[in-house]
Design a protein around this motif. Sequence first.
Motif, PDB file in Angstrom:
ATOM      1  N   THR A 251       1.016  -1.240  -0.125  1.00  0.00           N
ATOM      2  CA  THR A 251      -0.098   0.195  -0.047  1.00  0.00           C
ATOM      3  C   THR A 251       0.765   1.271   0.084  1.00  0.00           C
ATOM      4  O   THR A 251       0.547   2.086  -0.744  1.00  0.00           O
ATOM      5  CB  THR A 251      -0.943   0.170   1.200  1.00  0.00           C
ATOM      6  OG1 THR A 251      -1.207  -1.253   1.349  1.00  0.00           O
ATOM      7  CG2 THR A 251      -2.045   1.044   1.193  1.00  0.00           C
ATOM      8  N   ASP A 287      -4.513   6.980  -3.111  1.00  0.00           N
ATOM      9  CA  ASP A 287      -5.129   6.001  -2.764  1.00  0.00           C
ATOM     10  C   ASP A 287      -5.201   5.929  -1.062  1.00  0.00           C
ATOM     11  O   ASP A 287      -5.586   4.950  -0.629  1.00  0.00           O
ATOM     12  CB  ASP A 287      -4.283   4.517  -2.902  1.00  0.00           C
ATOM     13  CG  ASP A 287      -4.415   4.211  -4.297  1.00  0.00           C
ATOM     14  OD1 ASP A 287      -5.570   4.445  -5.061  1.00  0.00           O
ATOM     15  OD2 ASP A 287      -3.629   3.447  -4.858  1.00  0.00           O
ATOM     16  N   GLY A 289      -7.678   6.936   0.256  1.00  0.00           N
ATOM     17  CA  GLY A 289      -9.040   6.697   0.651  1.00  0.00           C
ATOM     18  C   GLY A 289      -8.958   4.906   0.888  1.00  0.00           C
ATOM     19  O   GLY A 289     -10.147   4.165   1.394  1.00  0.00           O
ATOM     20  N   LYS A 290      -8.159   4.318   0.470  1.00  0.00           N
ATOM     21  CA  LYS A 290      -8.131   2.729   0.597  1.00  0.00           C
ATOM     22  C   LYS A 290      -8.416   2.165   1.869  1.00  0.00           C
ATOM     23  O   LYS A 290      -8.570   0.984   2.234  1.00  0.00           O
ATOM     24  CB  LYS A 290      -6.942   1.845   0.022  1.00  0.00           C
ATOM     25  CG  LYS A 290      -7.288   1.976  -1.670  1.00  0.00           C
ATOM     26  CD  LYS A 290      -6.056   0.929  -2.304  1.00  0.00           C
ATOM     27  CE  LYS A 290      -6.539   1.015  -3.811  1.00  0.00           C
ATOM     28  NZ  LYS A 290      -5.428   0.391  -4.553  1.00  0.00           N
ATOM     29  N   ASP A 292     -10.324   3.303   3.823  1.00  0.00           N
ATOM     30  CA  ASP A 292     -11.870   3.147   4.397  1.00  0.00           C
ATOM     31  C   ASP A 292     -12.351   1.669   3.381  1.00  0.00           C
ATOM     32  O   ASP A 292     -13.560   1.752   3.636  1.00  0.00           O
ATOM     33  CB  ASP A 292     -12.589   4.357   3.768  1.00  0.00           C
ATOM     34  CG  ASP A 292     -12.058   5.602   4.530  1.00  0.00           C
ATOM     35  OD1 ASP A 292     -11.947   5.377   5.676  1.00  0.00           O
ATOM     36  OD2 ASP A 292     -11.837   6.591   3.978  1.00  0.00           O
ATOM     37  N   VAL A 293     -11.474   1.083   2.637  1.00  0.00           N
ATOM     38  CA  VAL A 293     -12.261  -0.194   2.123  1.00  0.00           C
ATOM     39  C   VAL A 293     -11.737  -1.336   2.781  1.00  0.00           C
ATOM     40  O   VAL A 293     -10.613  -1.437   3.347  1.00  0.00           O
ATOM     41  CB  VAL A 293     -11.636  -0.430   0.771  1.00  0.00           C
ATOM     42  CG1 VAL A 293     -11.958  -1.496  -0.035  1.00  0.00           C
ATOM     43  CG2 VAL A 293     -11.708   1.094  -0.243  1.00  0.00           C
ATOM     44  N   LEU A 298      -9.871  -5.492  -0.092  1.00  0.00           N
ATOM     45  CA  LEU A 298      -8.866  -4.946  -0.390  1.00  0.00           C
ATOM     46  C   LEU A 298      -7.632  -5.996  -0.901  1.00  0.00           C
ATOM     47  O   LEU A 298      -6.817  -5.923  -1.779  1.00  0.00           O
ATOM     48  CB  LEU A 298      -8.004  -3.981   0.564  1.00  0.00           C
ATOM     49  CG  LEU A 298      -7.192  -2.867   0.117  1.00  0.00           C
ATOM     50  CD1 LEU A 298      -8.032  -2.026  -0.795  1.00  0.00           C
ATOM     51  CD2 LEU A 298      -6.743  -1.924   1.452  1.00  0.00           C
ATOM     52  N   MET A 312     -14.832  -1.118  -4.019  1.00  0.00           N
ATOM     53  CA  MET A 312     -13.385  -0.924  -4.208  1.00  0.00           C
ATOM     54  C   MET A 312     -13.249   0.481  -5.038  1.00  0.00           C
ATOM     55  O   MET A 312     -12.395   1.276  -4.725  1.00  0.00           O
ATOM     56  CB  MET A 312     -12.895  -2.084  -4.963  1.00  0.00           C
ATOM     57  CG  MET A 312     -11.301  -1.999  -5.350  1.00  0.00           C
ATOM     58  SD  MET A 312     -10.233  -2.030  -3.651  1.00  0.00           S
ATOM     59  CE  MET A 312      -8.991  -2.645  -4.204  1.00  0.00           C
ATOM     60  N   HIS A 315     -12.876   4.056  -3.823  1.00  0.00           N
ATOM     61  CA  HIS A 315     -11.679   4.599  -2.939  1.00  0.00           C
ATOM     62  C   HIS A 315     -11.168   5.842  -3.465  1.00  0.00           C
ATOM     63  O   HIS A 315     -10.770   6.511  -2.786  1.00  0.00           O
ATOM     64  CB  HIS A 315     -10.588   3.524  -3.035  1.00  0.00           C
ATOM     65  CG  HIS A 315      -9.944   3.632  -4.233  1.00  0.00           C
ATOM     66  ND1 HIS A 315     -10.066   2.549  -5.151  1.00  0.00           N
ATOM     67  CD2 HIS A 315      -8.728   4.083  -4.552  1.00  0.00           C
ATOM     68  CE1 HIS A 315      -9.050   2.599  -6.181  1.00  0.00           C
ATOM     69  NE2 HIS A 315      -8.074   3.555  -5.835  1.00  0.00           N
ATOM     70  N   TYR A 318     -12.942   8.218  -1.515  1.00  0.00           N
ATOM     71  CA  TYR A 318     -12.639   8.190   0.008  1.00  0.00           C
ATOM     72  C   TYR A 318     -11.372   8.905   0.175  1.00  0.00           C
ATOM     73  O   TYR A 318     -11.176   9.628   1.034  1.00  0.00           O
ATOM     74  CB  TYR A 318     -12.419   6.632   0.408  1.00  0.00           C
ATOM     75  CG  TYR A 318     -13.686   5.828   0.463  1.00  0.00           C
ATOM     76  CD1 TYR A 318     -15.189   6.625   0.615  1.00  0.00           C
ATOM     77  CD2 TYR A 318     -13.732   4.436   0.386  1.00  0.00           C
ATOM     78  CE1 TYR A 318     -16.082   5.718   0.719  1.00  0.00           C
ATOM     79  CE2 TYR A 318     -14.996   3.779   0.549  1.00  0.00           C
ATOM     80  CZ  TYR A 318     -16.146   4.518   0.557  1.00  0.00           C
ATOM     81  OH  TYR A 318     -17.142   3.400   0.566  1.00  0.00           O
ATOM     82  N   SER A 319     -10.544   8.959  -0.984  1.00  0.00           N
ATOM     83  CA  SER A 319      -9.303   9.596  -0.861  1.00  0.00           C
ATOM     84  C   SER A 319      -9.523  11.058  -0.851  1.00  0.00           C
ATOM     85  O   SER A 319      -8.994  11.775   0.059  1.00  0.00           O
ATOM     86  CB  SER A 319      -8.406   9.245  -2.081  1.00  0.00           C
ATOM     87  OG  SER A 319      -7.880   7.938  -2.136  1.00  0.00           O
TER      88      SER A 319
END
Length: 502
Positions: A251, A287, A289-290, A292-293, A298, A312, A315, A318-319
């Motif tokens: 990540t 990324d 916001g990932k 929040d996934v 993920l 997915m 995201h 979310y970012s």
Amino acid sequence: MENKPSAPTPDPLQSETALELRFLLALHMLINSARIHQDNNRILLTSVEQFLVIIHQLFEEEDEVTLLTSAGRLYLRQEKLVYRPNIAGIIGTMLELFEQRKLNGLRFFPAIEQAPPGDIASFARTLIRAENQEKPGEWLEAELNDPRFAWVEAVQASDEDLKGVAAEEGKPEGAAEEGVSSKERNRKENAILTYGYAVTSLQEIGGKVSANRKSGIKKALRMVHKMIDMVTEDSNVLLGLSTIRDYDDYTYTHSVNVAILSLCLGQRIGLPRKSLETLTLSALFHDLGKIDVPKNILNKPGKLSDMEFREMKNHSLYSVRRILLLKTSPQKKAEMLLGPFEHHLKYDLSGYPKTPRKKPISLFGRIIAIADVFDAITAPRVYRPFAISPDRSLCIMQEGAGKDFDPVLLKVFINMIGVYPIGTVLTFADGEIGLVAKYSGEDGAGRDLWVQMLTPSPEGKCLKGELINLGPADSTTKKFNQPILNSAHPAAYNIQPADYLL
Ligand SMILES: [Fe+2]
Ligand SMILES: [Fe+2]
């Protein structure tokens, strides 16, 4: 060739040879725990225990353990600690800690094994407190003179060991690695430190925001400025680091790679410094916001269900939401938003998130999209342990020119990365293999391609052979002066390029 089985890469901090690194990690953890926890806290006591376990192993070989710093490097038992992206953040943090305290080094003696855990925790706390003293070096030296700390001393500038490592550093260029000048070496080490530091600062931000705490971006911004300085001086080193990947913590390394690739592309097309800063920050947080996934989506090894894929795809949004919550000026946030919002939108406006108003993608969005796809398809992932070879990835991306990607930016990107990206495994007609190590000279096909040859050892691990120059590719045939039979991703050979190229 891409289907060869690959064993998981061993964790460098767990392997036998990395005792020095484990010591550094244990000391780092001890100091960090003492920063946060009270003396009788379980986490702090565990850190003390772990530190003692590692130092005990070191005392089995020597009767004192000396950690020194000289000319921006760390030495343990007179050996320079290896700069690897996955530990560079820790090396950088420790160097900063030593520098702030005007400390040349620390020497530990076996009596530490009999010391009460509370005294070891106090030592860590004393190290932390030194930062706020007017004369931190002198203060620390006096504090460590306390009989409670008889098992540790601050290294003096006159220390013989320190002079020894300083003399090693001062050796002329002839002592440097073959084909690599000491200036090049320094640049590489600085780049690795910056890379590692960028990963840790991003991890810190990720940790804070996922715990719903407010996070600033000062550290990340400092790293971005360092990256811009480096790229302005010579983009090849930092660019190479983004393709020589250490496979852990996808990540954050992915985000740092995308930031480097975007920055280098931005620099190639002549963006001014201020724009490069915004572009690199946007890429770093594309990324974010990932977090929040849900993890099960993920990291799912198989195909995502329609519902999971929909989640997915959120995201990007979310970012944007997470960037809005960062502690920085509203103007900076506004500038950073667009790239992350658009990074999965394609050049022909397909992709996601769907927008009612069909507006061309912004320049930053187009740049980040190219960097993102290149890094994502060249990385081995949970669901795809064998990544596509980096040069084939570029060919696949080329097919999407004008549809998925801005064709002009993509052309600049391919020229920048080179025919065979750094870290690609090449097979030659005589059966020998090598790793693309660097390019030298001007951009495009005119650049010389350097290959680090590898020789298989009886133990199954490849040994470092010669560094050879294949020259530039022929302008019509696109061939090099030694016929290349095939190319592959290093994971297909279970090779970690960082072991040979850093
Ligand atoms: Fe993404
Ligand atoms: Fe991404």
